[in-house]
Design an enzyme around this catalytic site. Structure first.
Site, mmCIF file in Angstrom:
data_model
loop_
_atom_site.group_PDB
_atom_site.id
_atom_site.type_symbol
_atom_site.label_atom_id
_atom_site.label_comp_id
_atom_site.label_asym_id
_atom_site.label_seq_id
_atom_site.Cartn_x
_atom_site.Cartn_y
_atom_site.Cartn_z
ATOM 1 N N HIS A 23 0.844 -1.195 0.000
ATOM 2 C CA HIS A 23 0.000 0.000 0.000
ATOM 3 C C HIS A 23 0.884 1.252 0.000
ATOM 4 O O HIS A 23 0.778 2.112 0.870
ATOM 5 C CB HIS A 23 -0.950 0.025 1.207
ATOM 6 C CG HIS A 23 -2.080 -0.945 1.097
ATOM 7 N ND1 HIS A 23 -2.816 -1.364 2.190
ATOM 8 C CD2 HIS A 23 -2.609 -1.591 0.036
ATOM 9 C CE1 HIS A 23 -3.742 -2.210 1.800
ATOM 10 N NE2 HIS A 23 -3.640 -2.365 0.499
ATOM 11 N N HIS A 79 -11.596 -8.864 -6.494
ATOM 12 C CA HIS A 79 -11.298 -7.550 -5.907
ATOM 13 C C HIS A 79 -10.361 -6.834 -6.873
ATOM 14 O O HIS A 79 -9.382 -7.420 -7.346
ATOM 15 C CB HIS A 79 -10.653 -7.784 -4.534
ATOM 16 C CG HIS A 79 -10.041 -6.601 -3.874
ATOM 17 N ND1 HIS A 79 -10.527 -5.316 -3.993
ATOM 18 C CD2 HIS A 79 -8.967 -6.506 -3.042
ATOM 19 C CE1 HIS A 79 -9.783 -4.502 -3.263
ATOM 20 N NE2 HIS A 79 -8.823 -5.193 -2.687
ATOM 21 N N GLU A 81 -8.212 -4.336 -6.630
ATOM 22 C CA GLU A 81 -6.955 -3.707 -6.226
ATOM 23 C C GLU A 81 -5.794 -4.266 -7.045
ATOM 24 O O GLU A 81 -5.790 -5.430 -7.447
ATOM 25 C CB GLU A 81 -6.720 -3.925 -4.733
ATOM 26 C CG GLU A 81 -5.747 -2.953 -4.114
ATOM 27 C CD GLU A 81 -5.732 -3.036 -2.595
ATOM 28 O OE1 GLU A 81 -4.999 -2.234 -1.978
ATOM 29 O OE2 GLU A 81 -6.443 -3.886 -2.022
ATOM 30 N N ASP A 83 -2.788 -5.297 -6.673
ATOM 31 C CA ASP A 83 -2.004 -6.485 -6.352
ATOM 32 C C ASP A 83 -2.701 -7.765 -6.803
ATOM 33 O O ASP A 83 -2.073 -8.814 -6.916
ATOM 34 C CB ASP A 83 -1.689 -6.548 -4.851
ATOM 35 C CG ASP A 83 -2.916 -6.382 -3.983
ATOM 36 O OD1 ASP A 83 -3.739 -5.493 -4.280
ATOM 37 O OD2 ASP A 83 -3.060 -7.115 -2.984
ATOM 38 N N HIS A 145 -11.748 -5.998 1.889
ATOM 39 C CA HIS A 145 -11.744 -4.735 2.609
ATOM 40 C C HIS A 145 -12.049 -3.530 1.714
ATOM 41 O O HIS A 145 -11.831 -2.377 2.119
ATOM 42 C CB HIS A 145 -10.384 -4.532 3.297
ATOM 43 C CG HIS A 145 -9.219 -4.374 2.327
ATOM 44 N ND1 HIS A 145 -8.533 -3.180 2.175
ATOM 45 C CD2 HIS A 145 -8.690 -5.227 1.439
ATOM 46 C CE1 HIS A 145 -7.591 -3.324 1.266
ATOM 47 N NE2 HIS A 145 -7.664 -4.549 0.796
ATOM 48 N N ASP A 164 -8.892 -11.120 -0.053
ATOM 49 C CA ASP A 164 -8.081 -10.608 1.048
ATOM 50 C C ASP A 164 -8.502 -11.145 2.413
ATOM 51 O O ASP A 164 -7.687 -11.205 3.332
ATOM 52 C CB ASP A 164 -8.125 -9.076 1.071
ATOM 53 C CG ASP A 164 -7.189 -8.451 0.050
ATOM 54 O OD1 ASP A 164 -6.134 -9.042 -0.211
ATOM 55 O OD2 ASP A 164 -7.512 -7.383 -0.485
ATOM 56 N N TYR A 192 -2.367 -8.474 9.884
ATOM 57 C CA TYR A 192 -3.176 -8.189 8.700
ATOM 58 C C TYR A 192 -4.559 -7.702 9.117
ATOM 59 O O TYR A 192 -5.056 -6.681 8.616
ATOM 60 C CB TYR A 192 -3.278 -9.460 7.854
ATOM 61 C CG TYR A 192 -3.811 -9.269 6.460
ATOM 62 C CD1 TYR A 192 -2.942 -9.037 5.398
ATOM 63 C CD2 TYR A 192 -5.168 -9.350 6.192
ATOM 64 C CE1 TYR A 192 -3.430 -8.878 4.105
ATOM 65 C CE2 TYR A 192 -5.665 -9.187 4.910
ATOM 66 C CZ TYR A 192 -4.795 -8.951 3.864
ATOM 67 O OH TYR A 192 -5.276 -8.786 2.594
ATOM 68 N N HIS A 225 -3.543 -13.725 -0.447
ATOM 69 C CA HIS A 225 -2.196 -13.492 0.087
ATOM 70 C C HIS A 225 -1.916 -14.555 1.139
ATOM 71 O O HIS A 225 -2.771 -14.883 1.956
ATOM 72 C CB HIS A 225 -2.062 -12.116 0.743
ATOM 73 C CG HIS A 225 -2.186 -10.959 -0.183
ATOM 74 N ND1 HIS A 225 -1.305 -10.749 -1.224
ATOM 75 C CD2 HIS A 225 -3.069 -9.930 -0.222
ATOM 76 C CE1 HIS A 225 -1.655 -9.647 -1.862
ATOM 77 N NE2 HIS A 225 -2.720 -9.132 -1.278
#
Length: 397
Positions: A23, A79, A81, A83, A145, A164, A192, A225
């Site tokens: 992030h 998701h 994002e 990554d 999230h 996530d 996390y 992850h």
């Protein structure tokens, strides 16, 4: 690298041993991470998520060893994002018309990131995708999230692809929860949750209850992850339920920054006072200028109370304390107590300022705090010690 999760599912992600920040510079990585992508082969073939953009070329090379890209029938993006979706642009250059199943919000985030109008197929909770002998059931998981997050559940195999949720930034060649160091695994899972999931704890509780009400058997949880939960996979679900209920242990965390060690000496004497009247409580001291802020936040998450200290400088507080206070405000901890302390030479505004910031962060303020003029002498040290005893007694209740 790839490996078979079972006869249907193959892991085709990337283990990143070198990553130290996530992030941007916001999240520290001590144990590496992984970007987990999964290939599911049935009568139709499905790719779930991709990897971070710097590994896009390597990802495609490895994926082509498992399947011809033109044979991928569907892509699921749980998701948007970067990554998880970072390799999409390179992948879609080769298979541009392949349907991408994701939430309505994920369509927005993917278009926002990549400015491409791919073949999006928006889905919501309860929608399904038949792939032959099996099907996917989609479950929206807003704010776990991001607003665009969803889970994908593979029937017959009873695998929950949770993105996530339930993950960790943790690199391992083993990639299964029963094969790694359990202390390391839970430390990274706790960190996390504390730093990323905490603000959404009520949603965590509601979403888990919703999934349980769907009566979906879960044999495995494949995260995006860290390791895959295959042995007693519901252990992490049960742990999330505990964490979501305003979690705290019998711990107090004392966070301070200091210029000439006056505030440090205050912290140490306060800690001694606490310990002398409350020997069972675990006391953690962190110099916020020297310790990793995400590790500090993890200890705050575990604590029933915190004390925050800074000397007064330029009518304010030291920047590392200002930063950690802002971090805690955003995480919206619940049912935790707090107080302020600090040394000063002239104005002495720091204690009041810290107290106000703690209030904004949702902490229950124990008292007006304590401030000491100049470097603590024996009388001042005794005052700090007595203040610590007062705090220690309060926390015994």
């Amino acid at each position: 690298m790839s490996f078979k999760v079972n006869e249907t599912v193959t892991w085709v992600g990337k283990i990143d041993w070198e990553l130290t920040k996530f992030h941007g510079e916001e999240y520290s990585i001590h144990k590496g991470t992984s970007y987990n992508s999964y290939l599911i082969k049935d009568e139709k073939n499905v790719l779930i998520d991709t990897v971070w953009a710097p590994y896009a070329e390597e990802f495609l090379e490895n994926l082509k060893k498992e399947i011809s890209l033109k044979d991928i029938d569907y892509i699921i993006i749980n998701h948007g994002e970067i990554d998880h979706s970072g390799a999409l642009p390179e992948l879609m250059k080769e298979i541009p018309d392949t349907p991408i199943y994701c939430t309505e919000n994920a369509v927005k985030s993917l278009k926002g990131h990549y400015h491409q109008d791919w073949n999006f197929v928006p889905v919501k909770t309860g929608d399904t995708l038949n792939i032959g002998k099996k099907q996917f059931i989609f479950i929206e998981a807003k704010m776990l999230h991001w607003p665009d997050t969803m889970f994908s559940y593979l029937t017959e195999d009873h695998i929950l692809f949770s993105n996530d949720a339930f993950g960790q930034h943790y690199a391992s060649e083993h990639m299964y929860n029963d094969l790694v160091n359990q202390a390391e695994l839970y430390q990274q899972a706790t960190k996390y949750y504390a730093n990323i999931i905490t603000p959404y704890s009520k949603m965590v509780e509601n979403k888990i209850n919703e999934i349980l009400d769907m009566n979906l058997p879960i044999n495995m949880i494949c995260t995006s992850h860290g390791v895959i939960w295959r042995k007693d996979p519901l252990q992490i679900v049960n742990q999330y339920m505990k964490w979501a209920k305003d979690y705290q242990e019998n711990q107090i965390t004392i966070i301070y920054d200091t210029m000439w060690n006056s505030t440090k000496k205050m912290a140490e004497m306060i800690a001694k006072g606490i310990k002398d009247v409350n020997s069972e409580i675990n006391i953690i001291l962190h110099n916020s200028a020297k310790r990793d802020k995400n590790d500090i936040i993890t200890d705050v998450f575990r604590s029933k109370a915190i004390l925050v200290g800074s000397p007064t400088i330029n009518g304010g507080i030291l920047h590392s304390i200002a930063g950690i206070l802002e971090e805690m405000r955003g995480l919206r901890f619940k049912k935790k107590k707090a107080a302020a302390f600090g040394s000063y030479g002239w104005g002495g505004e720091s204690v009041k300022m810290i107290t106000e910031e703690l209030k904004k962060g949702g902490f229950e303020i124990l008292n007006d705090g304590i401030k000491i003029l100049w470097r603590p002498d024996e009388k001042a040290k005794s005052q700090c010690y007595e203040y610590g005893k007062e705090i220690g007694k309060i926390l015994m209740k």
